[in-house]
Write a protein that holds these residues in place. Structure first.
Motif, PDB file in Angstrom:
ATOM      1  N   GLU A  44      -6.466   2.223 -19.688  1.00 16.05           N
ATOM      2  CA  GLU A  44      -5.853   3.371 -19.013  1.00 16.05           C
ATOM      3  C   GLU A  44      -6.308   3.455 -17.562  1.00 16.05           C
ATOM      4  OE1 GLU A  44      -3.219   6.511 -18.697  1.00 16.05           O
ATOM      5  OE2 GLU A  44      -3.419   4.952 -20.206  1.00 16.05           O
ATOM      6  N   ARG A  46      -7.166   0.896 -15.699  1.00 18.29           N
ATOM      7  CA  ARG A  46      -6.450  -0.185 -15.028  1.00 18.29           C
ATOM      8  C   ARG A  46      -5.017   0.231 -14.708  1.00 18.29           C
ATOM      9  NH1 ARG A  46      -2.614  -3.204 -16.183  1.00 18.29           N
ATOM     10  NH2 ARG A  46      -2.613  -2.734 -18.386  1.00 18.29           N
ATOM     11  N   ARG A  47      -4.353   0.856 -15.689  1.00 18.61           N
ATOM     12  CA  ARG A  47      -2.951   1.251 -15.494  1.00 18.61           C
ATOM     13  C   ARG A  47      -2.825   2.330 -14.427  1.00 18.61           C
ATOM     14  NH1 ARG A  47       0.504   4.966 -16.709  1.00 18.61           N
ATOM     15  NH2 ARG A  47      -0.891   6.256 -17.928  1.00 18.61           N
ATOM     16  N   ARG A  48      -3.651   3.348 -14.479  1.00 19.49           N
ATOM     17  CA  ARG A  48      -3.536   4.465 -13.532  1.00 19.49           C
ATOM     18  C   ARG A  48      -3.959   4.075 -12.116  1.00 19.49           C
ATOM     19  NH1 ARG A  48      -5.259  10.120 -16.426  1.00 19.49           N
ATOM     20  NH2 ARG A  48      -3.982   9.876 -18.294  1.00 19.49           N
ATOM     21  N   LYS A  50      -3.808   1.093 -10.958  1.00 16.69           N
ATOM     22  CA  LYS A  50      -2.957  -0.032 -10.537  1.00 16.69           C
ATOM     23  C   LYS A  50      -3.815  -1.158  -9.956  1.00 16.69           C
ATOM     24  CE  LYS A  50       1.041   2.820  -9.854  1.00 16.69           C
ATOM     25  NZ  LYS A  50       1.436   3.926  -9.098  1.00 16.69           N
TER      26      LYS A  50
END
Length: 190
Positions: A44, A46-48, A50
């Motif tokens: 999460e 990593r995703r947020r 970017k």
């Protein structure tokens, strides 16, 4: 410094600055998730943020994420110790209070139901037999009137059905006569 050395130095600085910004962004995302009470996971973050998967596991970022996850795991025990969360005993007490309130409400409902039944019974007792006999007589007269109207409607229906049957017979005879006339009209003259 030659042109080539200078451009390599500029690229190294740009890369270092980009890496610093990405690390800062990842750490900021972790802090935001902790503040919002959201579960912190590597995926999460990593995703947020970017950023790459490698970056969230890199030294400096991984430790920050692990620390946040550990804090979140230990938070319920800390809250219970500090009296900030509800204990099992407190929940049991609340449940018992709710059950007692439900019992009291059921008892009150039953009492109100019994009082309503007594009140309706009293109202029925107040109506005299004379009122009830008069009402029965009214209903009997109305029933006789409706029975008479029903019998009249049945008789009228029977008469109309006979009339329809007679008209259908006349129609059939007229059709037969018309067919005969058409046949005779189509024959060549003799």
């Amino acid at each position: 410094m030659s042109g080539r050395g200078k451009s390599a130095h500029v690229l190294v600085e740009a890369r270092r600055l980009d890496s610093t910004r990405k690390r800062a962004r990842a750490l900021t995302v972790v802090d935001q998730m902790v503040a919002a009470g959201e579960p912190v996971t590597f995926a999460e973050v990593r995703r947020r943020a970017k950023v790459s998967n490698w970056l969230v596991y890199a030294d400096g970022v991984r430790e920050h994420i692990d620390k946040a996850r550990t804090q979140q795991i230990l938070k319920p025990a800390h809250d219970r110790a500090a009296g900030l969360s509800v204990s099992a005993i407190s929940l049991k007490t609340d449940l018992e209070l709710a059950r007692a309130e439900a019992r009291a409400l059921r008892q009150e409902r039953d009492q109100l139901k019994a009082a309503l039944q007594r009140s309706l019974g009293h109202q029925l007792d107040q109506l005299g037999n004379a009122d009830l006999v008069a009402r029965i007589d009214e209903l009997t007269v109305a029933a006789q009137r409706l029975t008479g109207e029903r019998d009249e409607a049945r008789a009228e229906t029977s008469a109309l059905q006979l009339q329809v049957a007679a008209l259908e017979d006349d129609l059939a005879a007229s059709r037969t006569s018309l067919r005969r006339m058409i046949r005779e009209g189509n024959l060549p003259p003799q």
